[in-house]
Design a protein around this motif. Structure first.
Motif, PDB file in Angstrom:
ATOM      1  N   GLY A 190       0.826  -1.188   0.000  1.00 30.77           N
ATOM      2  CA  GLY A 190       0.000   0.000   0.000  1.00 30.77           C
ATOM      3  C   GLY A 190       0.863   1.242   0.000  1.00 30.77           C
ATOM      4  O   GLY A 190       2.099   1.168   0.063  1.00 30.77           O
ATOM      5  N   ALA A 225       3.965   0.982   5.021  1.00 29.07           N
ATOM      6  CA  ALA A 225       3.533  -0.173   4.233  1.00 29.07           C
ATOM      7  C   ALA A 225       4.617  -1.250   4.257  1.00 29.07           C
ATOM      8  O   ALA A 225       5.817  -0.962   4.294  1.00 29.07           O
ATOM      9  CB  ALA A 225       3.250   0.265   2.806  1.00 29.07           C
ATOM     10  N   THR A 274       9.708  -2.156   6.539  1.00 28.39           N
ATOM     11  CA  THR A 274       8.690  -1.251   6.021  1.00 28.39           C
ATOM     12  C   THR A 274       9.310  -0.383   4.927  1.00 28.39           C
ATOM     13  O   THR A 274      10.533  -0.385   4.713  1.00 28.39           O
ATOM     14  CB  THR A 274       8.128  -0.365   7.132  1.00 28.39           C
ATOM     15  OG1 THR A 274       9.188   0.483   7.621  1.00 28.39           O
ATOM     16  CG2 THR A 274       7.564  -1.195   8.268  1.00 28.39           C
ATOM     17  N   PRO A 295       3.517   0.972  -4.957  1.00 29.74           N
ATOM     18  CA  PRO A 295       2.456   0.199  -4.299  1.00 29.74           C
ATOM     19  C   PRO A 295       1.872  -0.828  -5.262  1.00 29.74           C
ATOM     20  O   PRO A 295       1.826  -0.603  -6.478  1.00 29.74           O
ATOM     21  CB  PRO A 295       1.418   1.259  -3.923  1.00 29.74           C
ATOM     22  CG  PRO A 295       1.656   2.371  -4.884  1.00 29.74           C
ATOM     23  CD  PRO A 295       3.131   2.359  -5.210  1.00 29.74           C
TER      24      PRO A 295
END
Length: 522
Positions: free
Chosen positions: A33, A38, A57, A72
């Motif tokens: 995302g 994310a 992350t 993403p």
């Protein structure tokens, strides 16, 4: 039964690189995302060399690698990549099972006749087929590994462990998979830790355990894992007909409000779309374009393709003309384009006539003509079912000797005859003075003129581009028909020589009481 497995490693990354091939070799990650928190779904080899791992992350990975490119995951890109993988499999066998997430199975029974060796040298033709499968997937933008075996689980493990193309001969699945790590069976983290403590690290060690005793200690998941280690499928191949739906989509990093950057992105989508159509044996018909605008609205439109074709340049021009005529109301943030698949019609050649153009090249020519002239102006002229002297019909063009296509609508018109509004045609009509043949250049559409009459005879004619006194006139010849329908007409035709030296074909429309110039004699 012999099965093949098409497996795409790091599928989210492979799907991204299919749409952005310029990122190959770069430090790239795909996140689940947007935003710095994310999680990473897939990382490239270059990113891994810089120390990026899948447990980080986005913010942590960016801190490690300053050159990192973060994207993403896009559902449209993933969906199109999985469909392309299935298209590669479907181009060889109709028995295909879509397992999702970069995995597809296909039945190989009966495919040995596609290769010269046939069934005489089984491993050889299976190896050939596996290599061609990998090449077909690469043609569609996916680096797929191929495994061939007697069961789905064995073919899947062979694809994941083979590093490219791996063929397990019939009956040798157990011996060749014995040394493969248990991790390729994808056990749950808890079960994997238990097997690690027990010292079971290879598939052969797990397959040797009694399933009942393992189930008593570790539960149903462990029993299923043992059966998979022995090459037993949980369920057989479940082939489902793939839908004839071809779509490509992309989410843009920023809104596009200019035509040039939009067409640049669109060309890549059309390249991938037509490649998928081609491997399935189809050509592109009408295009359906769906735009997501910056105003959160949607713009849905259909681009008509007069002659189905896989010529990307012609299709791109059609979309360009559509958007120029009706531009979007806001910047474009994402868009999808779908193609209506059409079969290339076979042509039966005539034994006594020269060969015509190849169907594929003819389709490209017709598609380009439709770009220049308009989709509704390209076709074959036919005799219209009408008593009107200048009526004609327009139907889909087919080469001589082939069966007519289903008509896109036969049109009866008086106007717009030809490829452009002011087109003319030449009709030989007979002999003039002194036996000299006359030819009539018909005007389409006929020009409206003012005619001054005396005793119902034309005496003076005035139009936009000419005017003159009537020197000689012949006629009238009355044409009156179709009084039983809404298209009834009644006309009086005259041949008139004017003082400018030219001879014109005039007619008076008796229903509208208007005069027209139908053509000029040469």
């Amino acid at each position: 039964m012999r099965l093949a497995c098409l497996y795409v490693p790091d599928f989210p990354l492979a799907a991204l690189l299919r749409t952005e091939p310029d990122l190959r070799g770069e430090s790239v990650v795909v996140a689940d995302g947007p935003g710095p928190r994310a999680r990473l779904l897939a990382i490239s080899a270059a990113a891994a060399r810089h120390g990026v791992t899948a447990t980080l992350t986005v913010a942590q990975a960016a801190a490690i690698d300053a050159s990192l490119v973060v994207r993403p995951a896009s559902p449209d890109i993933l969906r199109a990549a999985q469909a392309a993988l299935c298209d590669a499999a479907e181009s060889f066998s109709p028995r295909v099972e879509d397992n999702g997430n970069g995995v597809t199975y296909l039945d190989l029974d009966g495919l040995g006749t596609l290769f010269e060796s046939g069934h005489e040298d089984l491993p050889h033709w299976e190896s050939q087929l596996a290599n061609v499968l990998a090449q077909r997937a690469a043609h569609l933008g996916l680096d797929a590994h191929v495994g061939v075996a007697g069961s789905k689980v064995a073919a899947h493990i062979a694809a994941r462990n083979g590093g490219g193309v791996a063929v397990i001969p019939h009956g040798e699945e157990a011996s060749l998979l014995a040394a493969v790590p248990v991790a390729l069976l994808d056990p749950s983290p808890g079960l994997a830790a238990t097997l690690q403590r027990w010292g079971i690290r290879c598939i052969g060690d797990l397959a040797a355990l009694p399933a009942g005793a393992v189930g008593t200690r570790l539960g149903a998941e462990a029993v299923q894992l043992v059966r998979r280690a022995r090459g037993e499928d949980e369920y057989p191949l479940v082939p489902r007909p793939l839908p004839l739906y071809f779509e490509e989509g992309i989410d843009l990093e920023y809104g596009i409000d200019g035509m040039e950057p939009f067409l640049f992105v669109l060309r890549g989508l059309l390249d991938r779309l037509t490649a998928r159509l081609a491997v399935r044996g189809y050509i592109c018909g009408d295009l359906r374009l769906s735009l997501r605008l910056a105003t959160r609205g949607r713009d849905e439109r259909t681009v008509t393709v007069a002659a189905p074709s896989n010529d990307v340049k012609a299709l791109l021009t059609l979309v360009h003309l559509q958007l120029e005529a009706h531009p979007p109301l806001a910047a474009i943030e994402a868009f999808r384009i779908a193609a209506v698949p059409e079969r290339l019609r076979a042509t039966q050649l005539d034994l006594f006539r020269p060969n015509g153009p190849a169907p594929a090249r003819l389709a490209v020519t017709l598609a380009r003509l439709s770009v220049i002239c308009g989709a509704d102006r390209v076709g074959a002229a036919i005799v219209a079912d009408s008593h009107r002297p200048d009526a004609y019909g327009l139907a889909s063009f087919v080469a001589a000797g082939s069966k007519p296509a289903s008509a896109r609508g036969v049109v009866q018109r008086e106007e717009d005859a030809g490829l452009k509004p002011a087109a003319t045609k030449t009709v030989v009509t007979g002999n003039g003075a002194g036996g000299i043949p006359l030819a009539l250049r018909a005007l389409r559409p006929p020009q409206t003129v003012e005619v001054f009459c005396e005793r119902d005879r034309p005496e003076f004619v005035r139009g936009e581009s000419f005017a003159g006194r009537v020197v000689h006139a012949a006629g009238p010849w009355r044409v009156h028909s179709e009084w039983w329908s809404a298209g009834r007409f009644a006309r009086d035709y005259y041949d008139a020589q004017l003082s400018d030296g030219c001879v014109y074909r005039l007619y008076c429309d008796l229903t509208m009481r208007s005069w027209f110039v139908d053509g000029i004699y040469d």
